[in-house]
Design an enzyme around this catalytic site. Structure first.
Site, PDB file in Angstrom:
ATOM      1  N   GLU A 280     -19.703   1.811 -16.911  1.00 31.00           N
ATOM      2  CA  GLU A 280     -20.790   0.893 -17.252  1.00 31.00           C
ATOM      3  C   GLU A 280     -22.057   1.655 -17.644  1.00 31.00           C
ATOM      4  O   GLU A 280     -22.845   1.193 -18.451  1.00 31.00           O
ATOM      5  CB  GLU A 280     -21.068  -0.036 -16.062  1.00 31.00           C
ATOM      6  CG  GLU A 280     -21.927  -1.232 -16.422  1.00 31.00           C
ATOM      7  CD  GLU A 280     -22.086  -2.204 -15.259  1.00 31.00           C
ATOM      8  OE1 GLU A 280     -21.439  -1.988 -14.214  1.00 31.00           O
ATOM      9  OE2 GLU A 280     -22.859  -3.166 -15.402  1.00 31.00           O
TER      10      GLU A 280
ATOM     11  N   HIS B 186       3.302  12.311  -8.927  1.00 30.47           N
ATOM     12  CA  HIS B 186       4.652  12.368  -9.466  1.00 30.47           C
ATOM     13  C   HIS B 186       4.849  11.444 -10.655  1.00 30.47           C
ATOM     14  O   HIS B 186       5.929  11.394 -11.227  1.00 30.47           O
ATOM     15  CB  HIS B 186       5.669  12.075  -8.359  1.00 30.47           C
ATOM     16  CG  HIS B 186       5.551  13.059  -7.238  1.00 30.47           C
ATOM     17  ND1 HIS B 186       5.655  14.405  -7.437  1.00 30.47           N
ATOM     18  CD2 HIS B 186       5.271  12.909  -5.927  1.00 30.47           C
ATOM     19  CE1 HIS B 186       5.480  15.046  -6.294  1.00 30.47           C
ATOM     20  NE2 HIS B 186       5.238  14.162  -5.361  1.00 30.47           N
TER      21      HIS B 186
ATOM     22  N   LYS C  45     -20.844 -12.789 -20.412  1.00 26.11           N
ATOM     23  CA  LYS C  45     -21.439 -13.623 -19.361  1.00 26.11           C
ATOM     24  C   LYS C  45     -21.979 -14.926 -19.945  1.00 26.11           C
ATOM     25  O   LYS C  45     -21.762 -16.005 -19.406  1.00 26.11           O
ATOM     26  CB  LYS C  45     -22.592 -12.868 -18.675  1.00 26.11           C
ATOM     27  CG  LYS C  45     -22.130 -11.811 -17.691  1.00 26.11           C
ATOM     28  CD  LYS C  45     -23.325 -11.311 -16.875  1.00 26.11           C
ATOM     29  CE  LYS C  45     -22.928 -10.048 -16.102  1.00 26.11           C
ATOM     30  NZ  LYS C  45     -24.070  -9.430 -15.403  1.00 26.11           N
TER      31      LYS C  45
END
Lengths: 431, 431
Positions: free
Chosen positions: B272, B293, B404
């Site tokens: 951010e 792994h 938003k």
């Protein structure tokens, strides 16, 4: 399962895939599908994973776990492919995912704390190691066993083992007459979620493993020679095309808390299968809507080196937001939490498209056993498809072997080429 | 804290940083340090975050939470920077991290299940929102409040609020006479872990927040005009230099289960703050040895587009692996789980160096409050340094605002530019 590639098309995003490019790719998908279908038919190494939905017999698993189905908890001792699939399934489907505890690391503090918090007499043990010699798994199992013994609990009554026909674990099974489940032939660990490797804890918790397998079977039936008819192949083909055009990162962002582990499972599948020969997308895990307010900054405004995969179920539980008399919150009134989450999802996809960044949507009807089975199978098929298109060895992992040998050498104290390299490794410290 | 950049040098890795390049960079670090020091001095927006170790008064936090310190659980209602720091601290330091529960998403199923599993009369509520209007947080809080009321539990006795001086949450504080803690001035949420925003749950669980702040203070004292004298700046400068040379991904891999959340916190801070203007490394989270792994295959053999950051504490708990008479496991005899984990760590760094892939090591003396405080502060300072070197606006997040607004518009039902874009977003479905 539905895949929407609209926001990954060349007319929307850069990097993006043009429709004529997709058509050209579709011919290669047809060839790859033939290879995959033939590999399945012959039960060839790796391709055999796609036969698990029909070959895994859930009744065999149910029978093996029958002695421990009264346990409140189950602790899985395994690592990598021997743990993540199992974790993904219970996290997505169990009412109380905390009933499944994973020991897939050798952090001494964590092991100690985890075992101390469990009621051992009421905790089943699920040990998984194909070879029966995996260092982390065996070390942890030795610690678990001793902890049970020290607590006066008979671990042999509570243990189910999934392992091959020989090796220390198989010997242990014989010595103590434990229930043993086989590891499927020709299936690398990371592709083994839909076998006993991934399903034992779910069976102990009495989850719907039959539904999981039938959902996976439905996804298997969807595979065909064209990406336009197969959501799994469409997903794989678009990822491949975007990687070719510079999307080195694939950010996987489920909009469902229960799928957080799925993103982790996907990450190991994708990275270990496709990270080879100087290529392979880096999977970045995220969770919507939580990470939307941080990672999205990077995804929209950072380098054009990534694609975003969003995943959601269409159905959600009904939890209305209570009314409030605060004006500034009035827009929440009458809403439902699920609506809010879906609004965030829609906004994320649109905001990526608006910024010309590629996104692919994966939608499940609902997040139940069938839906999850479909998703897991489809992602395995997509991974295999990308491996075919990129012409790499999807089912091996040569680059992790060096580190395994080195760790083993360090512990045994013998000097090897690897331990020498470790001892002489470069250092430039800033304190 | 110690940083080792040996495996990121140009003589070892490609991409790598040559020593003369580091020297040149060091002059720019000096200039950046001046800017940062001046910003701190003036309490400028963002830079003020680096003053938190001295400005946060732990006794004010302890006093505010005093009424709820008897609670067995604490549920944090917040999102992004308002939750991750708090989660990171309790995950690293609490004996029972499960006592801190986070509601940082609006997944209805998850909220319902989480609240149903908690003994509400024994669960403190920690609500955090700077503006007091964050949709997810307020929606969740309204649900939480109603759930307590329905259960006949007086939530006002159990709630602590961290918010600014106005807004719906501040009003609520007045109405119900709740303890309120301020959000620090001039500090973006993601940089606020070392304030009440990040420390309330730790204080409720009686963790050592004083030690955390003093560890952070020690890291603050380490900042100076040269990267060669400051581990935090050394880390930031090397990340910057590697990004310039093509390391678009920074894989952060702590070798300690208790730091798994730290990697998540780091990921949002890094993405951010630095994902702007077409640049910024993608943080990829991993956990050693678990992911070693799988991800390591990609890190060693995939594209040369990444660096790996490994983190470990030097001290570990003592958990010996019990003896066994199986020959193939004899190399484990006499070992300790911590030794095994450290062998894996050493093997990973060496195996990356051996493959010519850049790695940076971060070591803490031990994983206690001081060590964690040092680590969090150092990573914040490193982030700010990279922002200065890259000449970007570290403390804003313009690219998340569009989404938003869109989500808000979708919920309120009013038609806006954003909701129109959402409605018309591209779609190409494959079913």
């Amino acid at each position: 399962m539905h895949v929407d590639i609209g926001a990954a098309l060349g007319e929307v995003a850069e990097p993006g895939v043009d429709e004529d490019e997709l058509d050209a790719l579709d011919e290669r998908v047809a060839t790859a599908h033939e290879t995959i279908a033939a590999g399945r038919e012959n039960g060839d190494f790796g391709y055999a994973a796609l036969n698990l939905p029909e070959e895994t017999d859930p009744s065999v698993i149910r029978e093996a776990v029958e002695p421990v189905t009264d346990a409140e908890y189950v602790v899985t001792v395994g690592i990598g492919g021997s743990a993540l699939g199992a974790k993904t399934v219970t996290a997505a489907l169990a009412d109380r995912p905390d009933r499944h505890v994973i020991l897939d690391n050798v952090d001494p503090e964590h092991i100690e704390r985890t075992l101390a918090a469990l009621p051992l007499e009421d905790t089943a043990i699920n040990v998984v190691s194909k070879s029966g010699t995996t260092a982390e798994t065996l070390a942890n199992f030795l610690v678990v066993r001793e902890t049970y013994e020290d607590a006066g609990v008979d671990w042999t009554e509570l243990t189910v083992v999934t392992t091959g026909e020989s090796g220390p674990l198989a010997q242990l099974v014989e010595e103590h007459d434990l229930p043993r489940l086989p590891v499927p032939d020709g299936v690398p660990g990371r592709f083994a979620a839909l076998s006993s490797v991934g399903l034992v804890p779910a069976a102990i918790l009495d989850l719907d493993i039959e539904g999981l397998l039938s959902g996976a079977g439905a996804a298997a039936d969807d595979l065909g020679p064209s990406l336009y008819d197969s959501p799994a192949y469409a997903y794989g083909a678009v990822c491949y095309a975007l990687e070719e055009r510079g999307a080195g990162v694939n950010a996987v962002m489920p909009y469902a808390e229960r799928l957080e582990l799925f993103a982790e499972w996907f990450a190991q599948l994708w990275a270990e299968s496709l990270g080879k020969d100087g290529r392979g997308q880096t999977p970045a895990r995220a969770l919507g809507a939580t990470d939307q307010h941080s990672q999205l900054q990077l995804y929209r405004a950072g380098p054009r080196d990534k694609m975003v995969t969003v995943v959601r179920p269409r159905e959600r539980a009904d939890v209305p937001v209570p009314e409030t008399d605060h004006d500034s919150l009035s827009y929440l009134s009458g809403a439902d939490l699920g609506q809010l989450l879906d609004a965030e999802y829609d906004a994320t996809v649109a905001s990526l498209a608006q910024a010309g960044r590629p996104a692919v949507e994966i939608e499940l009807e609902r997040l139940d056993a069938e839906g999850l089975g479909e998703l897991l199978f489809a992602m395995e098929a997509a991974t295999i498809l990308v491996g075919e298109l990129a012409d790499i060895e999807t089912f091996t992992q040569p680059a992790v072997e060096w580190g395994k040998r080195a760790a083993r050498g360090l512990l045994s104290g013998e000097e090897t080429e690897e331990t020498k390299t470790v001892a002489e490794r470069p250092s430039y410290r800033i304190d």
